[in-house]
Write an enzyme that holds these catalytic residues in place. Structure first.
Site, mmCIF file in Angstrom:
data_model
loop_
_atom_site.group_PDB
_atom_site.id
_atom_site.type_symbol
_atom_site.label_atom_id
_atom_site.label_comp_id
_atom_site.label_asym_id
_atom_site.label_seq_id
_atom_site.Cartn_x
_atom_site.Cartn_y
_atom_site.Cartn_z
ATOM 1 N N ASP A 53 17.198 31.163 -13.336
ATOM 2 C CA ASP A 53 16.709 32.507 -12.510
ATOM 3 C C ASP A 53 17.657 32.901 -11.529
ATOM 4 O OD1 ASP A 53 14.756 31.294 -14.117
ATOM 5 O OD2 ASP A 53 13.422 31.303 -12.255
ATOM 6 N N GLU B 177 4.875 34.003 -14.204
ATOM 7 C CA GLU B 177 5.979 33.542 -13.629
ATOM 8 C C GLU B 177 6.840 34.710 -13.104
ATOM 9 O OE1 GLU B 177 7.652 30.064 -14.818
ATOM 10 O OE2 GLU B 177 8.564 30.957 -16.562
#
Length: 711
Positions: free
Chosen positions: A290, A458
């Site tokens: 990420d 998420e």
């Protein structure tokens, strides 16, 4: 030597000769014998190696072993031995599988109480199924009656356990020590660590003056490494360090192979590796996922990212760090955030605290503040700050600022909400549930409202965006990790969606994106960077970032939709351009037949006319448009693309491990991960079933972004 004595002999009162090992179980029989099972995970008999759907299992002895992958990771159960008397100082065994001391574990019970525990060595995607030697010290329990219970109560990834060769012995496993150490004076910039991808994972620590400064898992190579990881030791230069590794074989050469220098190993080929993306960011070494903490400050775009500096696979989560003046040419800096007592450093965001609301400012620079998830037990949210433009970071001593709420609450995205002069945090909670929090000082947070986003989890993102650039007519967008997004309104406390979720992209290498905070008003763009989920086998790095794109919001026949287009700064990479005159394209013709290129930025505007299919073949990667179905496809990815005024417009960027496709000004956004054939530089545009009218066709050859980057 293992004496030829069975567990039944032990139970019958037979006494083994002094110092001989006593075999408790080797699981070589056709059944478990006196061992009892519950559930389905362990099957009705020992496994003979790897089970269907499982990675290759190694490290066991003989033909049989305990393997709870029976039925896959979703199965659960227990396997329990009959009682036996403890007669030696150690119980040795081989163990692998999921790393969870509660759910995938082996327990030693005395008087119905767990007195020793062990677990496997893996809980990460892409890991190894190797069984490794381990042992319990049980000298204080000699003479007591015990049972061994092997447990599988996990149903997710790595939700299984492997065990073999359980032996009572007065010696530890042959060739193994608990801790192996080496002292070294740190004299240079980098410490070099040999890595064998897929090898046994070891816990390694670096101690300075007896204090543990770094701790991580690493697949240390005993022989020739696949690649060399590096650790920046500049903060400790001139000091003596103790390198400590656990469960390392006595004859291992890995610890002695560690050395140091002022250049990373392989610097001469850095950014020139065969599968190195040339205009997508990727770290010098190790795994990335990420993007985190995307923030602009004083001429620099900061890109933080989930980083495993010591492995090709996921693990050891740090915040890596890179900066760029233009989102194209990047310079990688040292790790910004290291794991600490609260846990490893999971995703989060960063802001510029212009008004010093948190009180962290110490000089003339405005503080950069990162808000991150500490992935410990449990997950919590913490702060770190920098007063030198992000070059060094200090953890807030009173972390966490937001304690555990539920599940694996994580991935805080924080921004300044000017109307109420407060900070707003979007936080993932559990399942498909998210929440909004507010704070005046970044330290004390209050929950405002909940948000449900079906179909995604998420990595939340939350921002305001104008409709067709009209700043007086805006909406708010909330999305999660896979790009499923909601459009609606926000009153400062509650977000109200106006329609059902939509998908931002239709690609196969896009996840966990984030948009930039603090973009100057005169720029005003909403710039997004995703994680490009594309593996790079046999490289010293793995994964990449997607190219930065500008998001805009437009009304369409289906309602308000986000469009994505490549940032204009990518145009600076263009070198040679080929402009093809407008023409009628007929079957078996190829206007691009004389062009050869590696890195490509191609644009085409075409009317299908009587064609059944219009396509591009760029370096062996086919992109097809089905005229009747009004559908574009590349590899296994498909998306609708309706002509506008009888025309379709495509822009395609080709890198070494990806093809990014944009249709009709960004209405279609399809990032595709693929290893592009290295030797194939051919380009083709074709038509089938009739002719088509090409109105514009431009091919721009691109240079590497790394030609001006850090070497």
């Amino acid at each position: 030597m293992i004496a030829v004595l069975s567990l039944l002999l032990t139970l019958a009162g037979g006494i083994a000769p002094p110092h001989d090992d006593i075999l408790i179980a080797d699981f070589e029989g056709q059944t478990y014998g006196a061992w009892k099972t519950t559930g389905t995970a362990f099957g009705s008999a020992p496994a003979h190696g790897t089970l269907p759907g499982q990675m290759a299992v190694t490290g066991y002895k003989g033909n049989g072993l305990v393997n709870s992958f029976n039925g896959g990771d979703a199965s659960v159960g227990t396997l329990t031995s009959p009682p036996f008397k403890i007669e030696r100082k150690h119980i040795r065994f081989l163990i692998g599988g999921g790393k969870d001391l509660e759910k995938t574990c082996m327990n030693l019970l005395v008087e119905d109480r767990i007195v020793r525990k062990a677990t496997g060595n893996n809980d990460k995607p892409g890991g190894s199924e190797a069984l490794e030697p381990a042992y319990w010290e049980v000298g204080e329990l000699i003479g007591k009656t015990a049972v061994i219970q092997i447990v599988d109560n996990a149903t997710g990834g790595w939700g299984h356990i492997n065990v073999d060769e359980i032996v009572m012995s007065d010696s530890k496993p042959a060739g193994m020590k608990n801790d192996v150490t080496r002292e070294i004076v740190l004299e240079h910039k980098y410490l070099h660590l040999p890595v064998k991808t897929g090898g046994a994972k070891r816990n390694m620590s670096v101690l300075i003056d007896g204090h543990e400064e770094r701790k991580f898992e690493i697949e240390l190579a005993d022989g020739k490494p696949d690649w060399w990881a590096f650790m920046d030791i500049t903060p400790f230069r001139g000091r003596k360090a103790t390198l400590k590794v656990d469960r390392l074989p006595e004859d291992s050469t890995a610890l002695n192979a560690i050395d140091q220098s002022n250049e990373i190993k392989g610097a001469d080929t850095l950014y020139r590796e065969r599968l190195r993306p040339q205009f997508h960011f990727s770290p010098r070494r190790g795994w990335n996922n990420d993007p985190n903490g995307l923030v602009y400050y004083k001429g620099e775009y900061h890109l933080f990212f989930q980083h495993n500096p010591y492995g090709w696979n996921w693990g050891n989560m740090h915040w890596g760090h890179a900066v760029s003046p233009d989102l194209v040419h990047w310079k990688e800096l040292p790790e910004a955030l290291y794991p600490d007592a609260h846990g490893t450093m999971f995703s989060g965001s960063a802001i510029v605290d212009t008004d010093n609301t948190a009180g962290f400012q110490t000089g003339t620079e405005k503080p950069l503040v990162s808000i991150f998830t500490a992935a410990g037990t449990p997950f919590t949210q913490g702060l770190a700050y920098s007063n030198d433009k992000g070059r060094t970071w200090t953890k807030y001593p009173n972390n966490p600022v937001l304690p555990h709420i539920v599940g694996e609450n994580r991935d805080p995205k924080v921004f300044w909400y000017a109307p109420d002069k407060k900070w707003v945090m979007a936080l993932y909670l559990d399942k498909s549930d998210f929440a909004l929090f507010s704070s005046k000082d970044l330290k004390a947070w209050e929950k405002m409202s909940d948000i449900a986003l079906p179909g995604t989890t998420e990595c939340p993102e939350f921002f305001e965006i104008p409709i067709e650039g009209d700043k007086k007519n805006t909406r708010w967008v909330f999305y999660g990790g896979n790009g499923g997004y909601l459009v609606g309104k926000f009153d400062g406390k509650k977000f109200t969606p106006e329609a059902e979720p939509h998908s931002l992209h239709s690609g196969n290498c896009w996840y966990a994106s984030q948009t930039y905070n603090n973009i100057p008003q005169k720029d005003g763009r909403r710039i997004l960077v995703p994680w490009g989920t594309m593996a790079t086998p046999d490289m010293p790095f793995n994964q990449m970032m997607g190219i930065p794109v500008e998001l805009t919001l437009h009304p369409t026949e289906e309602g308000l939709r986000l469009f994505a287009t490549p940032i204009r700064e990518l145009n600076t990479l263009r070198t040679h351009s080929h402009n093809i005159p407008a023409t009628t394209l007929k079957p078996n013709e190829n206007p691009l037949s004389n062009i050869q290129a590696e890195l490509i930025d191609l644009s085409i505007e075409v009317s299908p006319d009587g064609a059944e299919e219009i396509g591009l073949n760029l370096r062996g990667i086919a992109i097809r448009y089905d005229v009747k179905a009004q559908e574009l496809s590349c590899l296994n990815q498909k998306a609708k693309l309706k002509p506008i005024e009888g025309k379709i417009r495509l822009r395609v960027l080709v890198d070494r491990t990806s093809v990014d496709i944009f249709g009709n000004g960004g209405h279609l956004y399809m990032p595709v991960g693929v290893i592009v054939p290295q030797e194939n530089h051919s380009l083709e545009v074709y038509v089938k079933g009739g002719s088509a009218q090409i109105h514009a066709l431009n091919v721009h050859e691109l240079k590497s972004a790394w030609s001006h980057g850090e070497r």
